[in-house]
Design an enzyme around this catalytic site. Sequence first.
Site, short mmCIF file in Angstrom:
data_model
loop_
_atom_site.label_atom_id
_atom_site.label_comp_id
_atom_site.label_asym_id
_atom_site.label_seq_id
_atom_site.Cartn_x
_atom_site.Cartn_y
_atom_site.Cartn_z
N ASP A 427 0.86 -1.18 0.00
CA ASP A 427 0.00 0.00 0.00
C ASP A 427 0.90 1.24 0.00
O ASP A 427 1.88 1.31 0.77
CB ASP A 427 -0.90 -0.01 1.23
CG ASP A 427 -1.93 1.11 1.21
OD1 ASP A 427 -3.04 0.87 0.72
OD2 ASP A 427 -1.60 2.22 1.68
N GLU A 470 -4.93 2.58 -3.75
CA GLU A 470 -3.48 2.53 -3.80
C GLU A 470 -2.93 1.21 -3.27
O GLU A 470 -1.76 1.11 -2.90
CB GLU A 470 -2.87 3.69 -3.01
CG GLU A 470 -3.17 3.69 -1.52
CD GLU A 470 -4.44 4.45 -1.18
OE1 GLU A 470 -4.53 4.96 -0.04
OE2 GLU A 470 -5.33 4.56 -2.04
#
Length: 554
Positions: A427, A470
């Site tokens: 992430d 993301e």
Amino acid sequence: MDEKNLHLQLLELQQKYIRSVPDRLQILTEEITQLRAGQTNSAPLKQLYRLTHSLKGSAGTFDQQPLSDAASRLEQQLQHLLTENHPVDQATINQLSEQLRRMRNLPLKDTSQEHTANTSDSACPVPLNSRKNMDSRTVYVIEDDQAQADEIGYQLTHFNYQVKTFQTLASARSAINQQLPDALLVDICLAEGMLAGPDFVDQSQQFTAEQLPLIFISTRSDWKARYAAACAGGRAYLTKPLDFTRLTETLDELLLEEGQEPLRVLIIDDDLLLANHFKLVLQQAGIQAEVVSSANKVLSAAAKHQPELILLDLHMGEISGLDVAQVIRQHQELFSTPIIFISSEKNLRLQYQALLQGDHFLEKPVPDSFLVDFVLSQGRRSRHLAAMMYHDGLTGLLNQITLTFRLESELANADRQNKTLHLVMLDLDNFKQVNDNHGHGVGDRVLKSLARLLKDRLRKSDHVGRLGGEEFAFILPDTTTEQALTITEELRAHFNKLTHNADDQEFHCSFSAGIVSSALSHDGNQLLEAADMSLYQAKHQGRNQSCVYHGQKE
């Protein structure tokens, strides 16, 4: 294979076909002897029609037009007997026999002597400056500012490009004479002049703009500079200061088609000489073609080669190509694979049925160049549709659903082979600040640059996807925990060094990662949960690091 070798192999196939014609005509003659006066729609009559139909198509492909025309006339007569259900009389049998006798006396065109007369050992030479294998992906940079050139090389290296820089046109010309790169990056203004870059390309005799993707860079953005770049064949024009994310995206787009895996095509035809002709022509165009001549081997061949497109003859001996297509469509893995029927069949009703079972119909003989163009066009469309179904629209990585299926499949393989895989979830750190400070367009470019890095640095056997936002994940089959941690840390280090641009400002990003082994569980959902937990731990410990999940096997 160069052009000379291609011609030689095609000629060899033609010679084999010429030698096979007497046997083909003899089989037709034997079928005629099986005909009996008064019969309608008999097995010999149907077999005679099928063999004649096949002869018409193959003769046309191997440039034996008189034989193809004669077979076509015989086919029409046989079709009339079958469709009108006319009984065969002795006069008709005698007439068919006479037509076969005349066909045996037809001269066959042999182009081997003509080819030998017009071909020398030096014909079709392999040029000295031939392109390298696409795996190397070499970029030549012609830039007289050494600091700028070094920075370009540094940034592109993270994306697995091999970069060579040249400060003078003379040194670049010498290198290109020896080996063409995969792409050329040229500054508009060099020490040799204000438009020295485009002038060099215009005057160069070592390559053409069609051979070599060209990108021009410059501090100039005026019409004159852009026009000169366009006239020189520039495919892109980027202004300084360079946005390196955009530069790599541009290179990717220009080299995408060349860098893709070869299109996989399965050719299903009971005439092996004809099928091998198609295979050779397609292979010369960079297409991975395989041949199947028996209907009962189609499914095993498809499972092995995973075709993206199927070329299928409409008449396959004792079985119809329509039936073969129906069997293919019963398999979920092949349901969406395009089927192109290829046949000399002129019956509109059968062509219509073929289009109902397949996707396209090509009538034999098909010119080689047309066959290549058509297959490539349909293959690109098929890949594009597959990408829309299975890949993330922004990054081109596998989407969440597809990645989850791949994880289950790889876990099953690991279980069968008694091997261990690792799942890595990552992430981006503080990504909201990137969107807030620079806008979502810049944020999207950061996501794409990470996706590009992952695709380039991971193995072809690995699977990488975007879970959403993301968050990304990748699967590492047959790896130890130490190997998975090393791979992830190397990716993290490379990503940290990437420079991103927004409003003339440069910034860097990082990611955190969680790693989990299939020794924990062979349940995909449990692995995803464990990877998420270890990712949370990496975030909690300060971000920009990787954590391994140390749970107990369930």
